[in-house]
Structure formats: structure tokens, C-alpha cells
Design an enzyme around this catalytic site. Sequence first.
Site, short mmCIF file in Angstrom:
data_model
loop_
_atom_site.label_atom_id
_atom_site.label_comp_id
_atom_site.label_asym_id
_atom_site.label_seq_id
_atom_site.Cartn_x
_atom_site.Cartn_y
_atom_site.Cartn_z
N GLU A 1 0.97 20.78 44.67
CA GLU A 1 -0.17 20.11 44.03
C GLU A 1 -0.79 20.98 42.95
O GLU A 1 -0.58 22.19 42.90
CB GLU A 1 -1.23 19.73 45.07
CG GLU A 1 -1.50 20.77 46.14
CD GLU A 1 -2.03 22.08 45.67
OE1 GLU A 1 -2.88 22.09 44.75
OE2 GLU A 1 -1.60 23.12 46.19
N GLU B 1 0.65 24.83 44.68
CA GLU B 1 1.75 24.42 43.79
C GLU B 1 3.02 24.04 44.54
O GLU B 1 3.92 23.42 43.98
CB GLU B 1 2.11 25.52 42.78
CG GLU B 1 1.00 25.94 41.85
CD GLU B 1 1.44 27.02 40.87
OE1 GLU B 1 2.65 27.40 40.89
OE2 GLU B 1 0.61 27.49 40.08
#
Length: 352
Positions: free
Chosen positions: A177, A320
Amino acid sequence: MSELKRIEDLIGDIHSLNQDAIDAASAHLDSLTKPPGSLGKLEDISKQLAGIMGEVIPDVSHKAIVVMAADHGVCEEGVSAFPQEVTPQMVLNFLEGGAAVNVLARHAGAEVVCVDIGVNADLEHEALVARKVRYGTANMAQGPAMTREEAIRAILVGTEVVDELVARGVRILATGEMGIGNTTASSALLHVLGGVDLEAGVGRGTGIDDARWRHKQEVIRRSIQMNRPDDQDPIDVLAKVGGLEIAGLTGVILGAAKHSCAVVIDGFISSAAALIAARLAPVSVQYMIGSHQSHEQGHARMLEAVGLKPMLHMDMRLGEGTGAALCFTLIDAAGKIMREMASFESAGVSRG
């Protein structure tokens, strides 16, 4: 068919793992030249993957990390050390292959799929998966982050991305994300759905100081008091105090389970999505693999609420999908044990 009915049908298609495959994988592991269970979590992974995919030694070479990107209106309250412009800037970094998750994904032999589900900017790139539901959430300290319909639509975006990846041969996924302010939304979800006090569940995100940390707690407290999310209705909680990327990752997790694919859960924000998925479809937890416990304060409690145990403790707090990418290498190692290790019979080794 209504969008909510689509989610309900998807949940109905998620079934418990294949016990016959788990038993066969366990027997195979016990036939190898080692004491039973001596490879610990590597053996657990092998058995779980067998149960998920219905094969004793499944091929998980085609891996993808789905990075959902979105902005958060609550950033207006000054809860983050970084400005919101960083979200689109980092999305372009992902798309150009320069972020940490790109490096670790290349190391693990995985592709990175970056999805704009709610970035508060217009983005164009040939590699971008453009599925914007809205331009960031609203400020949850002043009202609901999004409508219920938008939350449902964002969940379905995640399932549709998985449909497309599975059609291309992907069999194992990971969650990633990007979204400045998303630890605030995730902490709110942990408080409402996990019952964790804000002092224990709210971390420092990208590195805020003590004053801003206390302010972040107060913003979350005020947001919950204003919106009164129903802890018995995960979609209501997600819509009122969640995030678009969290909703999208919820869909990724549910979609993976529907397609009998494993899904590796990354850090704090990804685990918030896992918590929503677990509340919507408890059986989906069987398809999740916990990658690491991040340095974010509430992550251990979030994993506990979901029912996951992490494999790694690396003091990471980047998100991430970086921790999940590292976990891919352990999953590959487990597969090589299953495929390449000699049995007692083939090696001529006496059993204990």
C-alpha cells in the site's frame, strides 16, 4: 446484481483448505531426511500452501505484489510527518521501479502491480492500473471517510484485480500500500474492531514526535465519536474510518481466497485490511500468510486480532509490501525443500 450481493457471493465461494492435500504434504515432509517438524515454519508454509492449492507441491513461481494507493482526508488534521503530495510522487516511483518494494520484489522474482484506487491527483503511466473510486477519502474527523457504496466498490476493485492476475497465471499474491495518513485509519480500525486502546494501538507512522502522536490519538478518538461506526458491521467501520487502499486490499485478500491462492500479508495497513477480511469471511484467514511484525506500535495487536503469526521480526515500518516481498523468499525456500530434499529411502539414511 448489486455490488453488495457480489461480495456476499464471493464470500460464499471461499471454502476451508483441502485437508487431504495437507495430510499428503505432511507425510511427504516426514519422509525427508530430518526429524519430523524440525524445519518449523517452513514446514507449516508447505502444508498451508498444499491445503490452499490442493496440490502436495504447488508451483508458486508466478508471484505478484498488489500495491494499492490512495489518499486520506484526515491528513488535514496534521497527523502525518509527510505532506500528502508524497502519495502520487511515490506511486510514480513504484511505476518506475525505484522504490524499496520494487527492489525486494525483483530479488524475490515477483511483479509489482500498482493500483490507483484513490490518489488525490490525476496520474498517467503505462504500467498504472487506474481504478480510482474517488479522489481520496473525506476527513473522517469531520464526517465519514467515504460512503458505504464507495467502500463496497473499492473492495470489488481488489477482487477484480485478482481476477485479472489469476487469469495471467499468478498463484500467490502479497499486499502492499501507499497513502500518507493511512496509519491513522488503520489505528482507528484496530480500535473499533480489535478493541485495542488508542494509547497501545496508535503508532508514530512515518516518524511523528510526541506532541503529534498525542494529537493523532485525539483525532482518531474524535473521528470515532463523531461517526459511531458499528463494530458488528465491518463495511460500516471501513466506510466511516477506513481508507480506499485498505478496502482495495480487503478485496485482494478475499479474491485470493476465492481463487485458492495464498496471500502474504505485509505490515500494519495490510493487516488492517486482513482484519476487515477476517470479519467479513473468517475462513479467509486460512489463506493468509503473516510475513513480518513491523515496528509500528499496534501491529502485534493487529496480527493477534486477525489470527496471524509473523515469520519475521525485522523492525521494518515502511509498508509498500516490503515485508511480504522478503517472505516470498522463505516461501520459495519451503518449496525447494519439498521438491529437492532427499527422502530417507532415496538417500539410504536410517530413520530414528
